[in-house]
Motif scaffolding. Structure first.
Motif, PDB file in Angstrom:
ATOM      1  N   ALA A 103       0.833  -1.207   0.000  1.00  0.00           N
ATOM      2  CA  ALA A 103       0.000   0.000   0.000  1.00  0.00           C
ATOM      3  C   ALA A 103       0.869   1.259   0.000  1.00  0.00           C
ATOM      4  O   ALA A 103       0.567   2.245  -0.690  1.00  0.00           O
ATOM      5  CB  ALA A 103      -0.934  -0.004   1.201  1.00  0.00           C
ATOM      6  N   ILE A 104       1.961   1.231   0.753  1.00  0.00           N
ATOM      7  CA  ILE A 104       2.874   2.381   0.798  1.00  0.00           C
ATOM      8  C   ILE A 104       3.536   2.587  -0.568  1.00  0.00           C
ATOM      9  O   ILE A 104       3.624   3.713  -1.069  1.00  0.00           O
ATOM     10  CB  ILE A 104       3.930   2.195   1.907  1.00  0.00           C
ATOM     11  N   THR A 105       3.992   1.496  -1.166  1.00  0.00           N
ATOM     12  CA  THR A 105       4.620   1.635  -2.485  1.00  0.00           C
ATOM     13  C   THR A 105       3.609   2.078  -3.538  1.00  0.00           C
ATOM     14  O   THR A 105       3.953   2.819  -4.461  1.00  0.00           O
ATOM     15  CB  THR A 105       5.299   0.329  -2.931  1.00  0.00           C
ATOM     16  N   ASP A 106       2.349   1.630  -3.371  1.00  0.00           N
ATOM     17  CA  ASP A 106       1.295   2.061  -4.287  1.00  0.00           C
ATOM     18  C   ASP A 106       1.097   3.571  -4.177  1.00  0.00           C
ATOM     19  O   ASP A 106       1.022   4.275  -5.192  1.00  0.00           O
ATOM     20  CB  ASP A 106      -0.007   1.322  -3.970  1.00  0.00           C
ATOM     21  N   ALA A 107       1.030   4.078  -2.963  1.00  0.00           N
ATOM     22  CA  ALA A 107       0.880   5.531  -2.767  1.00  0.00           C
ATOM     23  C   ALA A 107       2.097   6.272  -3.326  1.00  0.00           C
ATOM     24  O   ALA A 107       1.959   7.342  -3.946  1.00  0.00           O
ATOM     25  CB  ALA A 107       0.693   5.846  -1.290  1.00  0.00           C
ATOM     26  N   ARG A 163       1.830   6.356  -7.122  1.00  0.00           N
ATOM     27  CA  ARG A 163       0.852   7.359  -7.548  1.00  0.00           C
ATOM     28  C   ARG A 163       1.409   8.772  -7.394  1.00  0.00           C
ATOM     29  O   ARG A 163       1.185   9.632  -8.244  1.00  0.00           O
ATOM     30  CB  ARG A 163      -0.454   7.208  -6.770  1.00  0.00           C
ATOM     31  N   ALA A 164       2.151   9.004  -6.314  1.00  0.00           N
ATOM     32  CA  ALA A 164       2.739  10.327  -6.096  1.00  0.00           C
ATOM     33  C   ALA A 164       3.773  10.641  -7.177  1.00  0.00           C
ATOM     34  O   ALA A 164       3.820  11.760  -7.689  1.00  0.00           O
ATOM     35  CB  ALA A 164       3.372  10.404  -4.708  1.00  0.00           C
ATOM     36  N   LEU A 165       4.596   9.655  -7.527  1.00  0.00           N
ATOM     37  CA  LEU A 165       5.592   9.884  -8.582  1.00  0.00           C
ATOM     38  C   LEU A 165       4.940  10.148  -9.934  1.00  0.00           C
ATOM     39  O   LEU A 165       5.380  11.017 -10.690  1.00  0.00           O
ATOM     40  CB  LEU A 165       6.539   8.684  -8.680  1.00  0.00           C
ATOM     41  N   ILE A 166       3.893   9.416 -10.231  1.00  0.00           N
ATOM     42  CA  ILE A 166       3.189   9.633 -11.495  1.00  0.00           C
ATOM     43  C   ILE A 166       2.539  11.016 -11.507  1.00  0.00           C
ATOM     44  O   ILE A 166       2.594  11.737 -12.509  1.00  0.00           O
ATOM     45  CB  ILE A 166       2.160   8.509 -11.742  1.00  0.00           C
ATOM     46  N   ALA A 167       1.940  11.423 -10.382  1.00  0.00           N
ATOM     47  CA  ALA A 167       1.347  12.766 -10.304  1.00  0.00           C
ATOM     48  C   ALA A 167       2.418  13.841 -10.434  1.00  0.00           C
ATOM     49  O   ALA A 167       2.211  14.868 -11.097  1.00  0.00           O
ATOM     50  CB  ALA A 167       0.599  12.927  -8.994  1.00  0.00           C
TER      51      ALA A 167
END
Length: 178
Positions: free
Chosen positions: A154-158, A161-165
């Motif tokens: 879940a942390i890596t998923d967040a 998403r932050a890197l993509i944003a």
């Protein structure tokens, strides 16, 4: 007795004076009309030049407006393409993270960590995975609890998403800078 008390020869003088006044008035009128015509032509020329200048300014403003609209449209298209690319990257990352979470939940995959064999704290009893076929050539590994593995995912998923944003924001700023 002559009328108005004038001498008969003075009528001639009066006639000549009147004639001269009429002629002077006529020539003044002709001069005035000549000047009026010249001023009228000058005013007409100024009005034509002014109208031509206004027309050129209007055309230049319309050209600038069209150029700005074209730039805005091109920017909108680039931003739309960039948004589509980043949305696709985000959905791919979310799909991959979902698959990994599912595989962890079904125990299809297990997360483990390498332990430092030289560390004094590694002497504690930690269950290790079988080292046969391991790429680490027998390095000591500890399996993570599935709940902890889910939290890490879940942390890596967040983070993904932050890197993509962040990449999307950087692409947006670069597009605006062009």
């Amino acid at each position: 007795m002559p009328a108005f008390g004038l001498i008969p020869g003075s009528w001639r003088v009066v006639g000549v004076v009147v004639l001269l006044a009429v002629l002077a008035g006529g020539s003044a009128t002709l001069a005035w009309r000549f000047q009026d015509g010249r001023y009228g032509r000058q005013l007409a020329e100024q009005a034509r030049a002014h109208a031509e200048m206004l027309n050129q300014l209007t055309l230049a403003a319309a050209t600038r407006q069209q150029t700005e609209q074209d730039k805005r449209l091109a920017l909108e298209q680039r931003l739309s393409a960039s948004e589509h690319t980043h949305y696709r990257a985000l959905s791919d990352a979310q799909r991959d993270q979902g698959r990994l979470r599912d595989r962890l939940a079904t125990a299809d995959v297990r997360l483990s960590v390498l332990l430092d064999a030289h560390d004094a704290a590694s002497a504690c009893a930690v269950p290790t995975a079988a080292s046969t076929g391991s790429v680490d050539h027998g390095a000591v590994r500890a399996r993570l609890d599935p709940a902890h593995a889910q939290r890490i995912i879940a942390i890596t998923d967040a983070g993904d998403r932050a890197l993509i944003a962040l990449q999307a924001c950087q692409a947006y700023i670069r597009a605006l800078g062009r």
